[in-house]
Design a protein around this motif. Structure first.
Motif, PDB file in Angstrom:
ATOM      1  N   PRO A  45      29.827 -38.021  90.663  1.00  0.00           N
ATOM      2  CA  PRO A  45      30.279 -38.450  89.343  1.00  0.00           C
ATOM      3  C   PRO A  45      29.175 -38.459  88.289  1.00  0.00           C
ATOM      4  O   PRO A  45      29.455 -38.547  87.090  1.00  0.00           O
ATOM      5  CB  PRO A  45      30.791 -39.870  89.609  1.00  0.00           C
ATOM      6  CG  PRO A  45      29.951 -40.360  90.748  1.00  0.00           C
ATOM      7  CD  PRO A  45      29.676 -39.152  91.602  1.00  0.00           C
ATOM      8  N   ASP A  46      27.918 -38.402  88.713  1.00  0.00           N
ATOM      9  CA  ASP A  46      26.806 -38.470  87.758  1.00  0.00           C
ATOM     10  C   ASP A  46      25.578 -37.830  88.381  1.00  0.00           C
ATOM     11  O   ASP A  46      25.582 -37.418  89.545  1.00  0.00           O
ATOM     12  CB  ASP A  46      26.527 -39.930  87.357  1.00  0.00           C
ATOM     13  CG  ASP A  46      26.355 -40.847  88.558  1.00  0.00           C
ATOM     14  OD1 ASP A  46      25.666 -40.449  89.517  1.00  0.00           O
ATOM     15  OD2 ASP A  46      26.923 -41.957  88.534  1.00  0.00           O
ATOM     16  N   THR A  47      24.517 -37.760  87.600  1.00  0.00           N
ATOM     17  CA  THR A  47      23.319 -37.067  88.067  1.00  0.00           C
ATOM     18  C   THR A  47      22.610 -37.818  89.191  1.00  0.00           C
ATOM     19  O   THR A  47      21.965 -37.194  90.041  1.00  0.00           O
ATOM     20  CB  THR A  47      22.336 -36.830  86.908  1.00  0.00           C
ATOM     21  OG1 THR A  47      21.935 -38.080  86.350  1.00  0.00           O
ATOM     22  CG2 THR A  47      22.975 -35.963  85.825  1.00  0.00           C
ATOM     23  N   ASP A  48      22.712 -39.157  89.218  1.00  0.00           N
ATOM     24  CA  ASP A  48      22.100 -39.901  90.321  1.00  0.00           C
ATOM     25  C   ASP A  48      22.760 -39.555  91.647  1.00  0.00           C
ATOM     26  O   ASP A  48      22.083 -39.333  92.659  1.00  0.00           O
ATOM     27  CB  ASP A  48      22.202 -41.410  90.058  1.00  0.00           C
ATOM     28  CG  ASP A  48      21.274 -41.880  88.954  1.00  0.00           C
ATOM     29  OD1 ASP A  48      20.240 -41.217  88.720  1.00  0.00           O
ATOM     30  OD2 ASP A  48      21.581 -42.907  88.316  1.00  0.00           O
ATOM     31  N   SER A  49      24.089 -39.513  91.649  1.00  0.00           N
ATOM     32  CA  SER A  49      24.807 -39.143  92.872  1.00  0.00           C
ATOM     33  C   SER A  49      24.516 -37.707  93.257  1.00  0.00           C
ATOM     34  O   SER A  49      24.406 -37.372  94.432  1.00  0.00           O
ATOM     35  CB  SER A  49      26.317 -39.342  92.668  1.00  0.00           C
ATOM     36  OG  SER A  49      26.613 -40.687  92.346  1.00  0.00           O
ATOM     37  N   ALA A  50      24.386 -36.839  92.259  1.00  0.00           N
ATOM     38  CA  ALA A  50      24.079 -35.436  92.535  1.00  0.00           C
ATOM     39  C   ALA A  50      22.712 -35.305  93.192  1.00  0.00           C
ATOM     40  O   ALA A  50      22.539 -34.535  94.144  1.00  0.00           O
ATOM     41  CB  ALA A  50      24.139 -34.630  91.248  1.00  0.00           C
ATOM     42  N   LYS A  51      21.730 -36.057  92.688  1.00  0.00           N
ATOM     43  CA  LYS A  51      20.401 -35.992  93.279  1.00  0.00           C
ATOM     44  C   LYS A  51      20.432 -36.452  94.727  1.00  0.00           C
ATOM     45  O   LYS A  51      19.804 -35.834  95.603  1.00  0.00           O
ATOM     46  CB  LYS A  51      19.420 -36.852  92.481  1.00  0.00           C
ATOM     47  CG  LYS A  51      18.009 -36.851  93.059  1.00  0.00           C
ATOM     48  CD  LYS A  51      17.056 -37.714  92.243  1.00  0.00           C
ATOM     49  CE  LYS A  51      15.671 -37.713  92.884  1.00  0.00           C
ATOM     50  NZ  LYS A  51      14.705 -38.532  92.115  1.00  0.00           N
TER      51      LYS A  51
END
Length: 807
Positions: A428-434
């Motif tokens: 859902p966001d860049t933190d989860s993507a990382k």
């Protein structure tokens, strides 16, 4: 005589009738394999009904009630449109192309078997997380249900190509998808090719040869390659020229010509609409159909749309309602060649860490169409598999009594990269993507991310750690028995943010040239504007200004511009003056409609060849791309590099101005033979063409003109809109690589996002969707990218309904 005439007439009529009947039958069975996009199918493996809504451009929008059903339906859609491509990629990863393509594919099969791509894929299945294993099983079930549908209803074997090959279509396995991803990783790096070429150059010209690749890089001095193996014997320099590139694992993906990419992103503070922007174009060999396939899935986490590769159940570049992402190869050297010494008198042993050690060996048999099967022996050492056929030049740099082996991050039995890509789709966001990208192993990649809060770039993947005293720093092959050449921590997976060097702007560019020219051009285009829009990102993605031309022409032609009196019409001198006059006013735009790009490229190719051929001899044939930093160093006489301008075989001492003039004259003579003496009538697009070649039948006589697509294109090696010039000696101006996929994602208005592939969605040559996107792609146009279900249904060309068989 009259009777004979009547019989000849009857035979002629009969032959014509038979040919017509044959053509009708071929047409009938070929058309039978065109999928009906407005049909209902009952299939095993579904838990609830699913709809595949095909947009006007044949992009499937998949709607259902569970993620497993979404991946099942994606498998159906991939198989409907690209079944032959999927089976060809699978065969390439398995090392089984020879079974349908004959002896010409043996080298590719031999290499794939030695790399053990399929074995590593099977072993890595257990390394995937639970959700990914479920997705792989569902996807395979969907592919297999479509294969069963083809068999049960005689749907033309699923693709017309199968009528030409003795191919039994085996059912899809979850490991097949992982194997194709392994194949993707194996072809995405040119690290080995550069190592081998640098070593060959060092053998021929120990002091200066590698300067061609290393000029302008700031790299530390390298050792002379032969000094790494004191007392060892190599082939004589006269035998070092071995034309030909790396073994082709498959025409969809080629070592050294695999995937590259450009990615740019702008934070909300740098955009006109106040939302993040991201653009990504993925560079690949030009094939028909394209390597990429557009798809949308309605997952439980939300819709996701973008570029997939048939056979892999993941969106590699795209967006969901909250996040957009684009991928590019990470600039890491992920592979090394280790040279192992074979024990004299005992070819089954090699010099290991603790003395002479047995090779790990096993035999395999490769079956070949219309030829006897061949047995091969696979050997491994502590460093990796023996790969004598990985690059033709390896034979030149391997001392007698030694064998080359490959150390590569992709030789992993616990490669969880697909799990990372599927988790990324749901992030859902860049933190989860990382966090998701922490599972990437190979290929190492830079992933550019954008969400409502901003943008970031993550480098993810396994990175080799070489010892500080490594004799070549991984830039040339090295002795495998030395402790200093071993990777200190080959299991290191690095996932971390890359710095934002330009406030609010992120750039990532695949760049094989050490000059980093394409990245520099991207940076300038982005920095020239304080505020960006979707249209400015599209313009950047389609930019065809060559920074190499802008850098080299003033330097190379410094003493040639407007020199001398006007020459007589029709002379080479007059043509040279006309060519120089055109180039003097040219801004570096590599437009297919202009003569200047053609003159510039022909001149630089002739110039580079003239600089190096007298020193390198036939090896100059293997320097297939322009090296601007080398030419720059020569004409600036950096570290005495102007020595390359002197032709060693001639008595006079030539200077660089003389070589530049002679090279231009040779280029003009070549172009005059092709297009006549009128310089202003020449056009870059007349020679700079892309041939989208069908990997299965594109080379077959009489079929290539049906299935291959030929287009003139703008751009060049170093333009952002890349049209790579790697056609080889016979077709030096051909663009064999390019943006197989382009996407621009606007998070301020997500449904205004756009994308395009280089051919069309269908792999069926008789489908109108085989090439319907090709002309849009050539003109730099896009199609819409919406997650709105109503927009998808509004102009649908068909709705495929999949129902559980129990219903």
């Amino acid at each position: 005589m009259l009777t004979l005439f009547r019989w000849l007439l009857r035979l002629t009529i009969a032959l014509i009738v038979l040919l017509l009947l044959g053509a009708i039958l071929i047409w009938y069975f070929s058309v039978r394999s065109l999928p009906d996009y407005d049909a209902t199918y009952r299939m095993n493996g579904l838990t609830a009904p699913v709809e595949i809504v095909r947009s006007t451009e044949n992009v499937p929008h998949i709607f259902g009630q569970s993620d497993a059903d979404m991946f099942f339906a994606l498998g159906v859609a991939h198989a409907q449109d690209r079944l032959f491509q999927m089976t060809l990629l699978r065969r390439a990863a398995q090392g089984r192309l020879s079974e349908i393509q004959g002896v010409g594919a043996f080298a590719a099969d031999d290499l794939a078997r030695r790399l053990e791509l399929y074995r590593h894929a099977r072993q890595s299945l257990e390394a995937q997380n639970k959700d990914t294993r479920a997705a792989l099983r569902a996807y395979a079930a969907g592919v297999n249900e479509w294969i069963a549908e083809v068999n049960e209803n005689a749907l033309g074997r699923g693709a017309p190509e199968f009528f030409l090959f003795p191919d039994q279509i085996s059912y899809w396995q979850p490991a097949d998808s992982l194997a194709i991803l392994k194949l993707l990783a194996a072809t995405s790096s040119d690290a080995v090719a550069q190592e081998v070429l640098r070593a060959r150059l060092s053998l021929v010209s120990p002091q200066y040869g590698p300067d061609i690749l290393d000029a302008g890089t700031g790299m530390t001095p390298r050792p002379v390659y032969a000094s790494l193996f004191p007392g060892a014997r190599f082939v004589t320099p006269e035998k070092l020229a071995r034309p030909g590139g790396p073994a082709q694992l498959t025409s969809f993906l080629r070592p050294g010509q695999g995937l590259g990419a450009n990615s740019i992103a702008a934070a909300p503070s740098r955009t006109a609409a106040g939302g993040a922007l991201l653009a990504n174009d993925i560079l690949a060999p030009m094939t028909a159909p394209s390597l990429f396939y557009l798809a949308r899935l309605q997952l439980s986490s939300g819709g996701v749309i973008g570029a997939t590769i048939p056979g892999i159940p993941a969106v590699l570049s795209g967006r969901n309602p909250h996040l957009a992402w684009g991928i590019a190869p990470a600039p890491v050297d992920d592979a090394d060649i280790a040279i192992e010494e074979v024990q004299p008198g005992n070819p089954d042993r090699y010099r290991g860490r603790n003395g002479w050690t047995d090779f790990q060996s096993r035999n395999e048999v490769i079956r070949i169409l219309d030829a006897p099967p061949r047995a091969i022996t696979l050997r491994k050492t502590e460093n990796g598999p023996a790969v004598p056929g990985l690059d033709p030049g390896l034979r030149d740099v391997t001392p007698m009594g030694h064998v080359p082996v490959l150390k590569w991050t992709g030789l992993s039995d616990s490669d969880s990269t697909l799990s990372a890509l599927i988790r990324l789709m749901r992030a859902p966001d860049t933190d989860s993507a990382k966090a998701a990208l922490g599972d990437v192993v190979a290929p190492a990649m830079i992933v550019t991310l954008a969400d409502s809060d901003g943008i970031r770039q993550i480098q993810a993947g396994m990175v080799p750690r070489r010892a500080s005293d490594h004799p070549t720093a991984g830039r040339m092959p090295a002795p495998g028995w030395l402790n200093s050449t071993r990777w200190a921590d080959p299991e290191s997976i690095e996932t971390g943010d890359l710095p934002d060097e330009t406030a609010g702007i992120l750039i990532s560019s695949e760049e094989r040239s050490p000059a980093l020219l394409r990245r520099g051009r991207l940076t300038r285009l982005i920095q020239d504007r304080e505020v960006h829009s979707r249209d400015s990102f599209i313009a950047t993605q389609l930019d065809v200004i060559s920074p190499a031309a802008r850098a080299l022409l003033p330097l190379v032609g410094a003493n040639l511009w407007f020199s001398g009196e006007p020459a007589a019409p029709g002379t080479v001198e007059r043509q040279r003056q006309e060519a120089l006059a055109l180039l003097a006013e040219w801004d570096g735009e590599m437009s297919e409609h202009l003569p200047e790009p053609l003159i510039y490229v022909a001149w630089m190719q002739r110039l580079q060849d003239r600089l190096i051929r007298d020193d390198l001899g036939p090896i100059a044939d293997d320097i297939t791309i322009l090296h601007p930093s080398f030419i720059d160093a020569v004409f600036r006489n950096r570290d005495g590099a102007a020595r390359w301008c002197d032709i060693v075989q001639s008595a006079p001492k030539e200077d660089c101005t003389t070589i530049a003039r002679q090279s231009l004259d040779l280029a003009i003579l070549d172009l005059t033979e092709k297009f006549g003496p009128n310089v202003t009538s020449w056009r870059w697009g007349d020679l700079h063409q892309v041939v989208h070649t069908h990997p299965g039948i594109g080379s077959l006589s009489g079929l290539g003109w049906i299935v291959n697509l030929t287009q003139s294109v703008s751009g060049g090696d170093f333009t952002v809109a890349q049209g790579g010039l790697m056609g080889g000696k016979s077709t030096p101006y051909r663009a064999v690589t390019g943006a197989g996929y382009r996407g621009v994602y606007d998070l301020a208005d997500p449904d205004s996002s756009v994308f395009i592939t280089s051919t069309g969605q269908s792999g069926h040559p008789l489908s109108r969707h085989y090439d319907d996107l090709a002309e849009l792609w050539r003109r730099g146009e896009y199609i819409g990218m919406s997650l709105d279900p109503e927009l998808a249904r509004a102009a649908a060309l068909g709705v495929t309904r999949l129902l559980p068989r129990s219903e």
